[in-house]
Design a protein around this motif. Structure first.
Motif, PDB file in Angstrom:
ATOM      1  N   SER A  27     -20.854 -15.017  -6.478  1.00 33.91           N
ATOM      2  CA  SER A  27     -22.241 -14.576  -6.347  1.00 33.91           C
ATOM      3  C   SER A  27     -22.285 -13.057  -6.187  1.00 33.91           C
ATOM      4  O   SER A  27     -21.268 -12.424  -5.884  1.00 33.91           O
ATOM      5  N   ARG A  29     -23.672 -11.532  -3.743  1.00 31.85           N
ATOM      6  CA  ARG A  29     -23.353 -11.258  -2.331  1.00 31.85           C
ATOM      7  C   ARG A  29     -21.846 -11.223  -2.092  1.00 31.85           C
ATOM      8  O   ARG A  29     -21.341 -10.406  -1.329  1.00 31.85           O
ATOM      9  N   GLN A  30     -21.133 -12.140  -2.720  1.00 32.30           N
ATOM     10  CA  GLN A  30     -19.671 -12.137  -2.571  1.00 32.30           C
ATOM     11  C   GLN A  30     -19.069 -10.860  -3.153  1.00 32.30           C
ATOM     12  O   GLN A  30     -18.146 -10.284  -2.581  1.00 32.30           O
ATOM     13  N   MET A  32     -20.624  -7.980  -3.401  1.00 29.48           N
ATOM     14  CA  MET A  32     -20.997  -6.893  -2.489  1.00 29.48           C
ATOM     15  C   MET A  32     -20.018  -6.822  -1.318  1.00 29.48           C
ATOM     16  O   MET A  32     -19.529  -5.743  -0.961  1.00 29.48           O
ATOM     17  N   ARG A  33     -19.719  -7.985  -0.733  1.00 27.49           N
ATOM     18  CA  ARG A  33     -18.787  -8.006   0.406  1.00 27.49           C
ATOM     19  C   ARG A  33     -17.407  -7.521  -0.021  1.00 27.49           C
ATOM     20  O   ARG A  33     -16.765  -6.741   0.681  1.00 27.49           O
ATOM     21  N   LYS A  38     -23.506  -2.546   0.596  1.00 23.20           N
ATOM     22  CA  LYS A  38     -24.624  -3.160   1.318  1.00 23.20           C
ATOM     23  C   LYS A  38     -25.826  -3.438   0.420  1.00 23.20           C
ATOM     24  O   LYS A  38     -26.803  -4.024   0.847  1.00 23.20           O
ATOM     25  N   PRO A  40     -27.180  -4.659  -3.669  1.00 26.65           N
ATOM     26  CA  PRO A  40     -26.757  -5.268  -4.938  1.00 26.65           C
ATOM     27  C   PRO A  40     -26.828  -4.311  -6.127  1.00 26.65           C
ATOM     28  O   PRO A  40     -26.220  -4.571  -7.169  1.00 26.65           O
TER      29      PRO A  40
END
Length: 200
Positions: A27, A29-30, A32-33, A38, A40
């Motif tokens: 995803s 979010r994954q 980004m991590r 912080k 997208p």
């Protein structure tokens, strides 16, 4: 294929590893991590560039559909490299090596070994060596096996630096150690894998 920036390469390499391990894309979010971001927006920008440059693709409007395009094309075999004395190298592409399951990166390439100067390193005549371009020659660790271009051609040897001198050391006592001023040695790649029996 167009080269990637460091940020694009970092995301691409992570995507290749993630998709190989999980058999589906991550995803946003994954991503980004993993990239320590912080927002997208930088991820989307990198993904857009990777797509435009032909490294990935995805299905519009569908989540987790990123596909790696580059790795399916294999590693280009650029000719031969001497494991003996030096010889000419980097001819036109003669083939592509299917490296499915091997953690290759964009830019990696293959050469066919000729000669026996690296037999002590388990590299034999006829083997295929997978090389990775070196961005910063100063970062090469002592004893790394490299493809080094010198005045007469290119050779596969252990790399050792002594001040402003480079020593290219064979893994066979029948061959001499070659020594050159650092300015006369162009390290074109470091060894990442050896493939035996490809042309059998």
């Amino acid at each position: 294929m167009e080269a990637l920036t460091d940020a694009q390469q970092e995301l691409y390499d992570w995507l290749v590893d993630y998709i190989r391990e999980h058999q589906h894309s991550p995803s946003i979010r994954q991503m980004m991590r993993a990239m320590g971001l912080k927002s997208p927006a930088p991820i989307q920008s990198r993904l857009d560039h990777l797509r435009k440059k032909g490294y990935i693709d995805w299905s519009e409007g569908q989540a987790r559909t990123i596909r790696i395009l580059q790795s399916t094309q294999g590693v280009p075999i650029y000719g031969t490299i001497a494991a003996g004395y030096v010889n000419a190298v980097f001819t036109d592409n003669v083939d592509r090596l299917d490296m499915a399951g091997v953690p290759i990166k964009a830019g990696d390439y293959a050469l066919q070994v000729t000669g026996d100067s690296m037999v002590g390193a388990m590299i034999q005549d006829g083997d295929i060596v997978i090389m990775r371009p070196v961005k910063d020659p100063q970062s090469i660790r002592e004893g790394t096996i490299v493809a080094a271009r010198v005045e007469d051609g290119t050779t596969l040897k252990y790399f050792h630096r002594n001040d402003n001198q480079i020593r290219l050391i064979p893994a066979n006592p029948a061959y001499p150690v070659q020594e050159f001023p650092a300015t006369q040695v162009d390290v074109q790649g470091r060894l990442v894998a050896v493939w035996r029996g490809y042309f059998d």
